[in-house]
Design a protein around this motif. Sequence first.
Motif, mmCIF file in Angstrom:
data_model
loop_
_atom_site.group_PDB
_atom_site.id
_atom_site.type_symbol
_atom_site.label_atom_id
_atom_site.label_comp_id
_atom_site.label_asym_id
_atom_site.label_seq_id
_atom_site.Cartn_x
_atom_site.Cartn_y
_atom_site.Cartn_z
ATOM 1 N N LEU A 118 -14.455 -21.090 5.112
ATOM 2 C CA LEU A 118 -14.093 -19.712 5.403
ATOM 3 C C LEU A 118 -15.104 -18.757 4.788
ATOM 4 O O LEU A 118 -15.319 -18.766 3.577
ATOM 5 C CB LEU A 118 -12.694 -19.408 4.868
ATOM 6 C CG LEU A 118 -11.538 -20.166 5.530
ATOM 7 C CD1 LEU A 118 -10.215 -19.756 4.918
ATOM 8 C CD2 LEU A 118 -11.522 -19.920 7.026
ATOM 9 N N ASP A 122 -14.735 -14.419 8.501
ATOM 10 C CA ASP A 122 -13.596 -15.107 9.101
ATOM 11 C C ASP A 122 -12.300 -14.372 8.817
ATOM 12 O O ASP A 122 -12.136 -13.739 7.770
ATOM 13 C CB ASP A 122 -13.489 -16.542 8.574
ATOM 14 C CG ASP A 122 -14.610 -17.426 9.071
ATOM 15 O OD1 ASP A 122 -15.082 -17.201 10.198
ATOM 16 O OD2 ASP A 122 -15.031 -18.340 8.326
ATOM 17 N N VAL A 144 -7.789 -19.422 12.674
ATOM 18 C CA VAL A 144 -8.938 -18.823 12.003
ATOM 19 C C VAL A 144 -9.931 -18.372 13.067
ATOM 20 O O VAL A 144 -10.343 -19.161 13.918
ATOM 21 C CB VAL A 144 -9.611 -19.825 11.044
ATOM 22 C CG1 VAL A 144 -10.862 -19.207 10.422
ATOM 23 C CG2 VAL A 144 -8.640 -20.244 9.950
ATOM 24 N N THR A 146 -13.491 -15.686 13.934
ATOM 25 C CA THR A 146 -14.650 -15.018 13.352
ATOM 26 C C THR A 146 -14.790 -13.640 13.966
ATOM 27 O O THR A 146 -14.669 -13.483 15.188
ATOM 28 C CB THR A 146 -15.926 -15.841 13.606
ATOM 29 O OG1 THR A 146 -15.752 -17.150 13.052
ATOM 30 C CG2 THR A 146 -17.135 -15.195 12.961
#
Length: 245
Positions: A118, A122, A144, A146
């Motif tokens: 991470l 992120d 997760v 970006t």
Amino acid sequence: APDECMLKVSLYTYEKGNHKVREAFSVPCRPSDSVRSFREALLVPFLKWGQQAAADDPEAAKPFKSEGISWKQLRLRDGQAGKQYAILRDERTLRSSLLGMSDGRQVAVQVLEEEEELTPDDMVVFLRPWRVQEGRLHAATELVITKNQTLGAFQEKLTERFKGLLQEVPAANEKENLQPEDQDQTIKEASKEPGPRKDSLEVVAVPSTGPPLTVKRCETLKWSESRLSSHDAGDKPLANLKEVR
């Protein structure tokens, strides 16, 4: 050592919308260490515990798989009560990530299928699929993303993630496979288009204030105005959208 403290480590799993933890072992650490370096240092004792746990109770150790695991597959979470198992970010120190850090502070370890690191770019978003036709709101799930990811790539990722929920209405030429009581309505729907009709995936950001998310609240969200569902801005990075900042 004077600058060390003992953390309590648990194995974390998420099953059918429920957080589950199993106490594992304690390990020394320095509060000034980064989350990333702690993940690296945690691999060997974690694998050792997992192998012993599997030998003692194979059934209880089923969620744990030790073969071929790297430290990048160990996602750390805050295991303290009330912290909702928040994910810890690699670049931060343990002291800044685990407030009130002292002996006995709890941290949970989740074993991922794929490696993860991470970065500051992120973001962790929480998603709740809503099957409109069934009136069913599924449990929350994490993803997760970006900030530099394009909206189009984000939509593709969601489509792949929830492909099991997306359904298809048969075309008229498939009516012979339907039960008699289902034919009339399905034929009417299918006749509007030459081929099968697929569910569409729409995305909207839920305001952080307001009542808990329910089906009734979902009905009031501004779906038609959501830029997250737009197909005209697929090449724009998510960082340009205020909904995910």
